[in-house]
Design a protein around this motif. Structure first.
Motif: not given
Length: 265
Positions: A27, A31, A35, A75, A79
């Motif tokens: 992630r 980020q 994304l 979240r 994603e």
């Protein structure tokens, strides 16, 4: 993460040059690059995102911290869906500060999964509980064995919650082969990862995963277990290693691909 020194565009380019068509993403670099930009980049590069890592850290006692963790995991699910992967890997979390209650921590994981599982299902994402080696039980993951991971996962439908099989974390466990068969029988092996065990471990132990072939683990043996259990998905390589990160990332990627071919079927 094996080549975290590469930027996202460098990673996509290096995968293309090495003939690699699958990539597991973390992630934080997603980020950093953005994304939507990452989703477009991997699509344009012809890459399939196998998994997104990581969600989890469900063990807080404080209600506000638990709510924040659930929000962050929602979240993470979103994603994963945007990146086109159907699997979010979970590192469940360690003991809260001052606590010695392993059972209570594991029950809080189950409570979180009861909320997150249906949310993920609605978005076409599966949750993969990753048991970590017991040396991480206090600070990172109170789920230390595949038995414990499956005991949690089996409270929920297999299309919601399964497990991650990572050689680095389970190679020492005589019960693991039987638990892989147990997971396969109910369709709960959601991803399979390779890393080797080398010693001495570095200070802090986190970044001690060895390059495939450098350590004590027979990769073909574990590949055999998961394939006998019916797993046909991608095999990931996930290495946390300061020495590898200090080298040229393209060189490390090419070496890792070569080691993969050499040490698996």
């Amino acid at each position: 993460m094996t080549v975290k020194q590469l930027s996202m565009p460098e990673l996509a380019d290096a995968c293309g040059r090495s003939g690699i068509v699958n990539v597991g993403l973390w992630r934080e670099p997603v980020q950093t690059y953005g994304l939507e930009a990452t989703a477009k980049l991997v699509r344009d590069a012809g890459l399939t995102v196998t998994t997104l890592c990581r969600g989890g850290f469900f063990t807080a006692i404080d209600a506000g911290e638990r709510a924040a963790a659930l929000d962050d995991n929602r979240r993470a699910v979103d994603e994963a869906a945007t990146l086109g992967t159907d699997t979010l890997v979970l590192v469940s979390g360690g003991l809260p500060a001052g606590s010695k209650d392993l059972h209570g921590a594991r029950e809080r994981i189950a409570d979180a999964l009861s909320i997150l599982g249906p949310y993920a299902e609605e978005r076409g994402v599966k949750l993969a509980i990753e048991p970590l080696h017991p040396m991480y039980a206090s600070d990172r993951c109170v789920v230390s064995t595949l038995t414990q991971a499956l005991d949690l996962a089996e409270r929920f439908p297999a299309h919601q919650v399964g497990v991650t099989v990572d050689t680095y974390h389970i190679w020492w466990d005589d019960n693991a082969p039987a638990q892989i068969a147990r997971a396969g029988a109910t369709g709960r092996i959601h991803t399979f990862q390779l890393a080797d065990w080398t010693t001495p471990l570095p200070e802090g132990v986190l970044n001690g995963r060895g390059q495939i072939g450098d350590g004590a683990i027979d990769m073909r043996e574990w590949q055999g277990y998961v394939e006998a259990a019916g797993y046909t998905g991608a095999i990931e390589v996930e290495l946390f290693n300061d020495e590898l990160w200090a080298r040229d990332g393209r060189e490390v990627l090419a070496e890792t691909a070569a080691r993969f071919v050499e040490h698996t079927d």
